[in-house]
Design a protein around this motif. Structure first.
Motif, PDB file in Angstrom:
ATOM      1  N   VAL A 190       0.847  -1.203   0.000  1.00 61.84           N
ATOM      2  CA  VAL A 190       0.000   0.000   0.000  1.00 61.84           C
ATOM      3  C   VAL A 190       0.878   1.247   0.000  1.00 61.84           C
ATOM      4  N   PRO A 191       0.332   2.389  -0.441  1.00 62.73           N
ATOM      5  CA  PRO A 191       1.132   3.610  -0.549  1.00 62.73           C
ATOM      6  C   PRO A 191       1.302   4.328   0.790  1.00 62.73           C
ATOM      7  N   VAL A 192       1.967   3.641   1.709  1.00 63.69           N
ATOM      8  CA  VAL A 192       2.308   4.156   3.038  1.00 63.69           C
ATOM      9  C   VAL A 192       3.819   4.033   3.170  1.00 63.69           C
ATOM     10  N   PHE A 193       4.470   5.048   3.714  1.00 70.42           N
ATOM     11  CA  PHE A 193       5.932   5.009   3.782  1.00 70.42           C
ATOM     12  C   PHE A 193       6.442   4.025   4.832  1.00 70.42           C
ATOM     13  N   VAL A 194       5.923   4.103   6.050  1.00 66.39           N
ATOM     14  CA  VAL A 194       6.390   3.239   7.138  1.00 66.39           C
ATOM     15  C   VAL A 194       5.187   2.774   7.949  1.00 66.39           C
ATOM     16  N   GLY A 195       5.199   1.507   8.334  1.00 67.93           N
ATOM     17  CA  GLY A 195       4.147   0.947   9.183  1.00 67.93           C
ATOM     18  C   GLY A 195       3.312  -0.077   8.438  1.00 67.93           C
ATOM     19  N   HIS A 196       3.352  -1.316   8.924  1.00 69.00           N
ATOM     20  CA  HIS A 196       2.538  -2.382   8.349  1.00 69.00           C
ATOM     21  C   HIS A 196       1.262  -2.544   9.160  1.00 69.00           C
ATOM     22  N   SER A 197       0.154  -2.778   8.478  1.00 67.08           N
ATOM     23  CA  SER A 197      -1.128  -3.032   9.128  1.00 67.08           C
ATOM     24  C   SER A 197      -1.631  -4.408   8.720  1.00 67.08           C
ATOM     25  N   GLU A 198      -2.416  -5.022   9.631  1.00 64.44           N
ATOM     26  CA  GLU A 198      -2.951  -6.344   9.350  1.00 64.44           C
ATOM     27  C   GLU A 198      -4.374  -6.455   9.886  1.00 64.44           C
ATOM     28  N   ALA A 199      -5.264  -6.994   9.062  1.00 67.22           N
ATOM     29  CA  ALA A 199      -6.605  -7.369   9.504  1.00 67.22           C
ATOM     30  C   ALA A 199      -6.571  -8.871   9.740  1.00 67.22           C
ATOM     31  N   ILE A 200      -6.744  -9.270  10.998  1.00 67.18           N
ATOM     32  CA  ILE A 200      -6.537 -10.665  11.397  1.00 67.18           C
ATOM     33  C   ILE A 200      -7.851 -11.266  11.900  1.00 67.18           C
ATOM     34  N   ASN A 201      -8.213 -12.397  11.320  1.00 69.31           N
ATOM     35  CA  ASN A 201      -9.376 -13.159  11.786  1.00 69.31           C
ATOM     36  C   ASN A 201      -8.867 -14.467  12.383  1.00 69.31           C
ATOM     37  N   ILE A 202      -9.331 -14.787  13.606  1.00 70.25           N
ATOM     38  CA  ILE A 202      -8.804 -15.919  14.360  1.00 70.25           C
ATOM     39  C   ILE A 202      -9.929 -16.858  14.761  1.00 70.25           C
TER      40      ILE A 202
ATOM     41  N   ALA B 208       6.107  -0.552  20.274  1.00 76.29           N
ATOM     42  CA  ALA B 208       4.989  -1.466  20.510  1.00 76.29           C
ATOM     43  C   ALA B 208       4.381  -1.993  19.214  1.00 76.29           C
ATOM     44  N   THR B 209       3.719  -3.142  19.359  1.00 74.11           N
ATOM     45  CA  THR B 209       2.783  -3.634  18.359  1.00 74.11           C
ATOM     46  C   THR B 209       1.397  -3.224  18.846  1.00 74.11           C
TER      47      THR B 209
ATOM     48  N   CYS C 278      -4.097  -4.911  13.624  1.00 77.68           N
ATOM     49  CA  CYS C 278      -2.761  -4.913  14.218  1.00 77.68           C
ATOM     50  C   CYS C 278      -1.832  -4.028  13.387  1.00 77.68           C
ATOM     51  N   VAL C 279      -1.123  -3.110  14.049  1.00 80.11           N
ATOM     52  CA  VAL C 279      -0.268  -2.141  13.363  1.00 80.11           C
ATOM     53  C   VAL C 279       1.084  -2.061  14.071  1.00 80.11           C
ATOM     54  N   SER C 280       2.158  -1.952  13.281  1.00 86.30           N
ATOM     55  CA  SER C 280       3.488  -1.825  13.879  1.00 86.30           C
ATOM     56  C   SER C 280       4.439  -1.141  12.903  1.00 86.30           C
ATOM     57  N   ASP C 281       5.460  -0.490  13.451  1.00 82.76           N
ATOM     58  CA  ASP C 281       6.527   0.086  12.638  1.00 82.76           C
ATOM     59  C   ASP C 281       7.383  -1.069  12.126  1.00 82.76           C
ATOM     60  N   ASN C 282       7.306  -1.342  10.837  1.00 84.41           N
ATOM     61  CA  ASN C 282       7.982  -2.508  10.271  1.00 84.41           C
ATOM     62  C   ASN C 282       9.498  -2.412  10.304  1.00 84.41           C
ATOM     63  N   LEU C 283      10.033  -1.199  10.348  1.00 87.32           N
ATOM     64  CA  LEU C 283      11.486  -1.050  10.439  1.00 87.32           C
ATOM     65  C   LEU C 283      11.969  -1.298  11.859  1.00 87.32           C
ATOM     66  N   ARG C 284      11.039  -1.226  12.809  1.00 85.57           N
ATOM     67  CA  ARG C 284      11.386  -1.442  14.213  1.00 85.57           C
ATOM     68  C   ARG C 284      11.022  -2.868  14.621  1.00 85.57           C
ATOM     69  N   LYS C 285       9.791  -3.094  15.079  1.00 83.80           N
ATOM     70  CA  LYS C 285       9.449  -4.452  15.516  1.00 83.80           C
ATOM     71  C   LYS C 285       9.584  -5.450  14.386  1.00 83.80           C
ATOM     72  N   GLY C 286       9.318  -5.032  13.178  1.00 83.55           N
ATOM     73  CA  GLY C 286       9.419  -5.952  12.051  1.00 83.55           C
ATOM     74  C   GLY C 286      10.829  -6.253  11.617  1.00 83.55           C
ATOM     75  N   ALA C 287      11.809  -5.559  12.177  1.00 83.38           N
ATOM     76  CA  ALA C 287      13.185  -5.778  11.736  1.00 83.38           C
ATOM     77  C   ALA C 287      14.190  -5.428  12.829  1.00 83.38           C
ATOM     78  N   ALA C 288      14.537  -4.136  12.920  1.00 84.43           N
ATOM     79  CA  ALA C 288      15.655  -3.723  13.777  1.00 84.43           C
ATOM     80  C   ALA C 288      15.396  -3.942  15.260  1.00 84.43           C
ATOM     81  N   LEU C 289      14.221  -3.561  15.747  1.00 89.00           N
ATOM     82  CA  LEU C 289      13.925  -3.725  17.169  1.00 89.00           C
ATOM     83  C   LEU C 289      13.965  -5.190  17.561  1.00 89.00           C
ATOM     84  N   ASN C 290      13.338  -6.044  16.767  1.00 91.41           N
ATOM     85  CA  ASN C 290      13.326  -7.465  17.102  1.00 91.41           C
ATOM     86  C   ASN C 290      14.740  -8.030  17.148  1.00 91.41           C
ATOM     87  N   ALA C 291      15.600  -7.582  16.223  1.00 91.97           N
ATOM     88  CA  ALA C 291      16.989  -8.042  16.222  1.00 91.97           C
ATOM     89  C   ALA C 291      17.715  -7.614  17.487  1.00 91.97           C
ATOM     90  N   VAL C 292      17.502  -6.381  17.909  1.00 96.03           N
ATOM     91  CA  VAL C 292      18.147  -5.897  19.137  1.00 96.03           C
ATOM     92  C   VAL C 292      17.578  -6.623  20.358  1.00 96.03           C
TER      93      VAL C 292
END
Length: 340
Positions: A237-249, A292-293, A312-326
């Motif tokens: 999607v045309p968003v610079f940063v931040g992944h969003s998810e619609a989750i059905n469980i 945060a997520t 569910c929304v999160s900064d993909n450069l952080r929790k999705g990558a760099a934060l999780n690695a740290v």
């Protein structure tokens, strides 16, 4: 005592974010070095109030270094990760190269911290796909309570997930919409991304799903529970940063939406922002720069016996990558590489 830390791929979006987060979280660093390809030799990057000059990854000797955070892509990782690991430096890799290797733990610290001990087999730990990381953080506490049977997820993934080239393409195409003389044809993406959505991330597989969708399935099973059924549709999607998810469980046991809210409110790594009123939810632009997520729109799914839906929304450069690695590096220090 602190650790000797390497950040490989330090000039990229994720590599720079790794350096920022190491400094922000005051990771115990005795010595740190930034590595990049030869063309970026000498490029300056920030680490807290310090400035580091990038060294050449190709000639770097990993002997004596404790932890290496890799953000260099699968092709380069295939060359340099075994080299670092053989020298006694534990590699935390952000590429997809080792995620499906049974001898390499795939870690989200809030979800499967104890898997960290498996790093000794190859001296390598894998960081999951950005879209998987945020989803399993939200799923874990709910799974512990009511046992998840099936997940249906649609992702809305920002262009930063495709790197600087993806961000530049969105920027240039957006400007071109207002300047018809200037045409910016798609290069990084399959179709125009500005004012558009593209239901393809990565290549198509014989099954008809894309590789990104397959990753979410395989990684969720490895990190959370192999018995969970997952189906994903991944959309750029045309968003610079931040992944969003619609989750059905779908759960084995009934879980009331209000109890689910209570569980998520107390769960590690999650921020519940969920008011049933206009604007009572989080959007991607609000999560940029945050750890945060975020979870919103928790509600019962009346079409099945034991179902919930959430956003569910999160900064993909952080929790999705760099934060999780740290966070993995922090976990490694706490459980495996204790010093002093």
């Amino acid at each position: 005592m602190g650790y000797k830390v390497v950040v490989a791929g330090a000039t990229g979006n994720v590599g720079r974010e790794m350096l920022n987060i190491l400094a922000e979280r005051e990771f115990p660093v005795d010595e740190i070095t930034a590595l990049a390809s030869r063309k970026s030799l000498g490029t300056e990057v920030s680490f807290g109030d310090k400035t580091l000059k990038c060294k050449d990854l190709d000639t770097f000797d990993f002997t004596g270094w404790d932890i290496a955070l890799f953000a260099i892509g699968s092709d380069a990782t295939k060359i340099y990760a075994p080299r670092a690991a053989a020298a006694g430096c534990v590699v935390i890799d952000n590429s997809s190269l080792y995620r499906y290797d049974q001898d390499v733990p795939l870690i989200v610290p809030e979800v499967n911290a104890d898997a960290i001990f498996g790093y000794t087999k190859k001296n390598i730990i894998a960081n999951p796909n950005c879209s998987t990381a945020q989803m399993v953080v939200a799923l874990k506490p709910l799974h512990d309570r009511a046992t998840i049977k099936r997940v249906v997820v649609a992702t809305y993934q920002s262009v930063s997930g495709a790197g600087k080239e993806g961000m530049d393409e969105l920027w240039d195409q957006t400007k071109a919409v207002y300047n018809p003389v200037q045409e910016v044809p798609p290069k990084k993406f399959q179709k125009q991304i500005a004012f558009n959505v593209i239901p393809q991330i990565d290549v198509f597989l014989d099954s008809g799903e894309t590789k990104e969708e397959w990753k979410m399935v395989a990684e969720t099973k490895k990190i959370l529970d192999p018995k969970i059924k997952v189906t994903a549709t991944c959309v750029r999607v045309p968003v610079f940063v931040g992944h969003s998810e619609a989750i059905n469980i779908e759960f084995e046991d009934f879980l009331d939406w209000q109890e689910a809210q209570d569980i998520l409110r107390e769960a590690p790594g999650i921020m519940l922002i969920d008011k049933r009123e206009p604007g009572g939810y989080i959007t991607p632009i609000e999560c940029v720069g945050e750890y945060a997520t975020y979870v919103s729109r928790v509600r019962q799914d009346s079409t099945i016996d034991n179902g919930l839906s959430l956003w569910c929304v999160s900064d993909n450069l952080r929790k999705g990558a760099a934060l999780n690695a740290v966070q993995i590096a922090e976990l490694l220090g706490q459980k495996c590489l204790k010093k002093g």
